[in-house]
Design a protein around this motif. Structure first.
Motif, PDB file in Angstrom:
ATOM      1  N   SER A   4     -35.362 -69.512 -43.017  1.00 18.12           N
ATOM      2  CA  SER A   4     -35.088 -68.827 -44.287  1.00 18.12           C
ATOM      3  C   SER A   4     -36.239 -67.899 -44.653  1.00 18.12           C
ATOM      4  CB  SER A   4     -34.910 -69.831 -45.429  1.00 18.12           C
ATOM      5  OG  SER A   4     -33.879 -70.705 -45.128  1.00 18.12           O
ATOM      6  N   ALA A   5     -37.472 -68.390 -44.515  1.00 17.92           N
ATOM      7  CA  ALA A   5     -38.652 -67.578 -44.846  1.00 17.92           C
ATOM      8  C   ALA A   5     -38.698 -66.325 -43.985  1.00 17.92           C
ATOM      9  CB  ALA A   5     -39.923 -68.402 -44.665  1.00 17.92           C
ATOM     10  N   LEU A  34     -36.103 -64.810 -42.607  1.00 19.31           N
ATOM     11  CA  LEU A  34     -35.020 -63.906 -43.004  1.00 19.31           C
ATOM     12  C   LEU A  34     -35.313 -63.226 -44.339  1.00 19.31           C
ATOM     13  CD1 LEU A  34     -31.840 -65.937 -41.968  1.00 19.31           C
ATOM     14  CD2 LEU A  34     -33.024 -64.133 -40.698  1.00 19.31           C
ATOM     15  N   GLN A  35     -36.158 -63.874 -45.139  1.00 19.54           N
ATOM     16  CA  GLN A  35     -36.505 -63.285 -46.434  1.00 19.54           C
ATOM     17  C   GLN A  35     -37.719 -62.368 -46.344  1.00 19.54           C
ATOM     18  OE1 GLN A  35     -36.739 -66.757 -48.914  1.00 19.54           O
ATOM     19  NE2 GLN A  35     -34.547 -67.126 -48.685  1.00 19.54           N
ATOM     20  N   GLY A  36     -38.070 -61.973 -45.145  1.00 22.80           N
ATOM     21  CA  GLY A  36     -39.139 -61.004 -44.991  1.00 22.80           C
ATOM     22  C   GLY A  36     -40.409 -61.548 -44.372  1.00 22.80           C
ATOM     23  N   GLY A  37     -40.433 -62.843 -44.102  1.00 18.05           N
ATOM     24  CA  GLY A  37     -41.591 -63.419 -43.410  1.00 18.05           C
ATOM     25  C   GLY A  37     -42.608 -64.014 -44.358  1.00 18.05           C
ATOM     26  N   GLY A  38     -43.430 -64.888 -43.831  1.00 15.11           N
ATOM     27  CA  GLY A  38     -44.430 -65.563 -44.643  1.00 15.11           C
ATOM     28  C   GLY A  38     -45.768 -64.864 -44.612  1.00 15.11           C
ATOM     29  N   GLU A  39     -46.692 -65.439 -45.375  1.00 16.31           N
ATOM     30  CA  GLU A  39     -48.052 -64.880 -45.407  1.00 16.31           C
ATOM     31  C   GLU A  39     -49.010 -65.845 -44.726  1.00 16.31           C
ATOM     32  OE1 GLU A  39     -48.793 -64.223 -49.517  1.00 16.31           O
ATOM     33  OE2 GLU A  39     -47.541 -62.426 -49.607  1.00 16.31           O
ATOM     34  N   GLY A  40     -50.224 -65.383 -44.513  1.00 13.80           N
ATOM     35  CA  GLY A  40     -51.247 -66.244 -43.903  1.00 13.80           C
ATOM     36  C   GLY A  40     -50.821 -66.701 -42.524  1.00 13.80           C
ATOM     37  N   ILE A  49     -48.560 -68.737 -41.799  1.00 14.64           N
ATOM     38  CA  ILE A  49     -47.102 -68.905 -41.708  1.00 14.64           C
ATOM     39  C   ILE A  49     -46.477 -67.714 -40.982  1.00 14.64           C
ATOM     40  CG2 ILE A  49     -44.963 -69.104 -43.074  1.00 14.64           C
ATOM     41  CD1 ILE A  49     -46.657 -70.500 -45.230  1.00 14.64           C
ATOM     42  N   GLN A  50     -47.113 -66.574 -41.133  1.00 15.54           N
ATOM     43  CA  GLN A  50     -46.582 -65.355 -40.516  1.00 15.54           C
ATOM     44  C   GLN A  50     -46.447 -65.471 -38.993  1.00 15.54           C
ATOM     45  OE1 GLN A  50     -48.699 -61.772 -41.576  1.00 15.54           O
ATOM     46  NE2 GLN A  50     -47.243 -60.504 -40.452  1.00 15.54           N
ATOM     47  N   TYR A  51     -47.350 -66.256 -38.387  1.00 14.92           N
ATOM     48  CA  TYR A  51     -47.261 -66.434 -36.928  1.00 14.92           C
ATOM     49  C   TYR A  51     -45.910 -67.066 -36.570  1.00 14.92           C
ATOM     50  CZ  TYR A  51     -52.258 -65.471 -36.402  1.00 14.92           C
ATOM     51  OH  TYR A  51     -53.490 -64.869 -36.404  1.00 14.92           O
ATOM     52  N   THR A  86     -43.053 -67.095 -38.686  1.00 16.26           N
ATOM     53  CA  THR A  86     -41.905 -66.261 -39.079  1.00 16.26           C
ATOM     54  C   THR A  86     -41.763 -65.032 -38.173  1.00 16.26           C
ATOM     55  OG1 THR A  86     -43.290 -65.288 -40.817  1.00 16.26           O
ATOM     56  CG2 THR A  86     -41.791 -67.040 -41.475  1.00 16.26           C
ATOM     57  N   ASP A  87     -42.881 -64.505 -37.686  1.00 11.18           N
ATOM     58  CA  ASP A  87     -42.812 -63.365 -36.754  1.00 11.18           C
ATOM     59  C   ASP A  87     -42.036 -63.755 -35.500  1.00 11.18           C
ATOM     60  OD1 ASP A  87     -44.153 -61.624 -38.351  1.00 11.18           O
ATOM     61  OD2 ASP A  87     -46.010 -61.574 -37.189  1.00 11.18           O
ATOM     62  N   GLU A  88     -42.310 -64.957 -35.018  1.00 11.80           N
ATOM     63  CA  GLU A  88     -41.648 -65.434 -33.797  1.00 11.80           C
ATOM     64  C   GLU A  88     -40.152 -65.635 -34.049  1.00 11.80           C
ATOM     65  OE1 GLU A  88     -42.992 -65.545 -30.925  1.00 11.80           O
ATOM     66  OE2 GLU A  88     -41.550 -66.712 -29.756  1.00 11.80           O
ATOM     67  N   ILE A  89     -39.811 -66.149 -35.229  1.00 16.17           N
ATOM     68  CA  ILE A  89     -38.397 -66.367 -35.558  1.00 16.17           C
ATOM     69  C   ILE A  89     -37.685 -65.022 -35.713  1.00 16.17           C
ATOM     70  CG2 ILE A  89     -36.792 -67.332 -37.275  1.00 16.17           C
ATOM     71  CD1 ILE A  89     -38.928 -69.511 -37.803  1.00 16.17           C
ATOM     72  N   LEU A  90     -38.359 -64.044 -36.331  1.00 20.19           N
ATOM     73  CA  LEU A  90     -37.760 -62.709 -36.498  1.00 20.19           C
ATOM     74  C   LEU A  90     -37.533 -62.038 -35.151  1.00 20.19           C
ATOM     75  CD1 LEU A  90     -39.539 -61.329 -39.684  1.00 20.19           C
ATOM     76  CD2 LEU A  90     -37.098 -61.774 -39.396  1.00 20.19           C
ATOM     77  N   LEU A  91     -38.462 -62.275 -34.248  1.00 21.37           N
ATOM     78  CA  LEU A  91     -38.331 -61.726 -32.895  1.00 21.37           C
ATOM     79  C   LEU A  91     -37.074 -62.291 -32.235  1.00 21.37           C
ATOM     80  CD1 LEU A  91     -39.987 -60.073 -30.714  1.00 21.37           C
ATOM     81  CD2 LEU A  91     -40.845 -62.275 -29.932  1.00 21.37           C
TER      82      LEU A  91
END
Ligand code: ZN
Length: 179
Positions: free
Chosen positions: A104-105, A107-113, A115-117, A119-124
């Motif tokens: 969910s994070a 899909l909602q544009g990714g996390g910070e700090g 967490i971004q590592y 969410t970036d992988e999930i977005l990929l």
């Protein structure tokens, strides 16, 4: 203090665990003779996704790697390489789940700090997909592809013997749907 109460809860839980006599013999046996887990499971850290509970497995049966969003990086690959190469596990299961906060994070544009590592992988993996369940499935499929690629030619792990699967665990029903 709240922290003390939580610590106490952990300590009491450990005490109850140690008092469970039915586990004592198995604990001693596996401590002396080593572990022989029959499967490797890569699952999300979500507290509702407990592989041992989901598969009704116990001590020494599953080699579990849990990381938010069940993503793979070199640490996870190293753990899998160890279990497959040294403990001779031949089944690797990547287990996503419904209602995954990491998906969910992403899909909602990714996390910070840090967490971004994740969410970036999930977005990929998700690409243009915006449906959470389908994105979850694509994230699992992506991890399965990585594993198939990374262990295609390994000096100690025969690729032909490896079975790499993906599945989605449904939080409400408890069912595992194989992909
Ligand atoms: Zn999750």
């Amino acid at each position: 203090m709240i922290e003390d109460r939580i610590l106490q809860r952990l300590e009491q839980g450990n005490l109850r665990c140690r008092q469970r006599q039915e586990l004592a013999a198995l604990r001693q046996h596996t401590a002396r003779h080593g572990q022989e887990p029959y499967a490797i499971v890569v699952a999300c850290s979500d507290s509702r996704v407990i592989p041992e509970q989901i598969f009704d497995a116990g001590l020494g049966e599953l080699f579990v790697i849990r990381v938010a969003g069940n993503v793979l990086d070199k640490h996870q690959l190293g753990s899998i390489e160890y279990a497959a190469g040294h403990l001779h596990c031949r089944l690797i299961l990547v287990l996503g789940h419904t209602g995954c906060g990491a998906v969910s994070a992403a899909l909602q544009g990714g996390g910070e700090g840090y967490i971004q590592y994740i969410t970036d992988e999930i977005l990929l993996a998700a690409g243009e997909e915006r449906d959470p369940l389908r994105a979850c499935e694509k994230n699992v499929e992506h991890a399965v592809e990585i594993l198939r690629r990374e262990f295609r030619e390994h000096p100690e792990i025969p690729a032909a013997e490896l079975d790499i699967r993906g599945a989605v665990y449904e939080l409400e029903s408890g069912a595992v749907r194989w992909l």
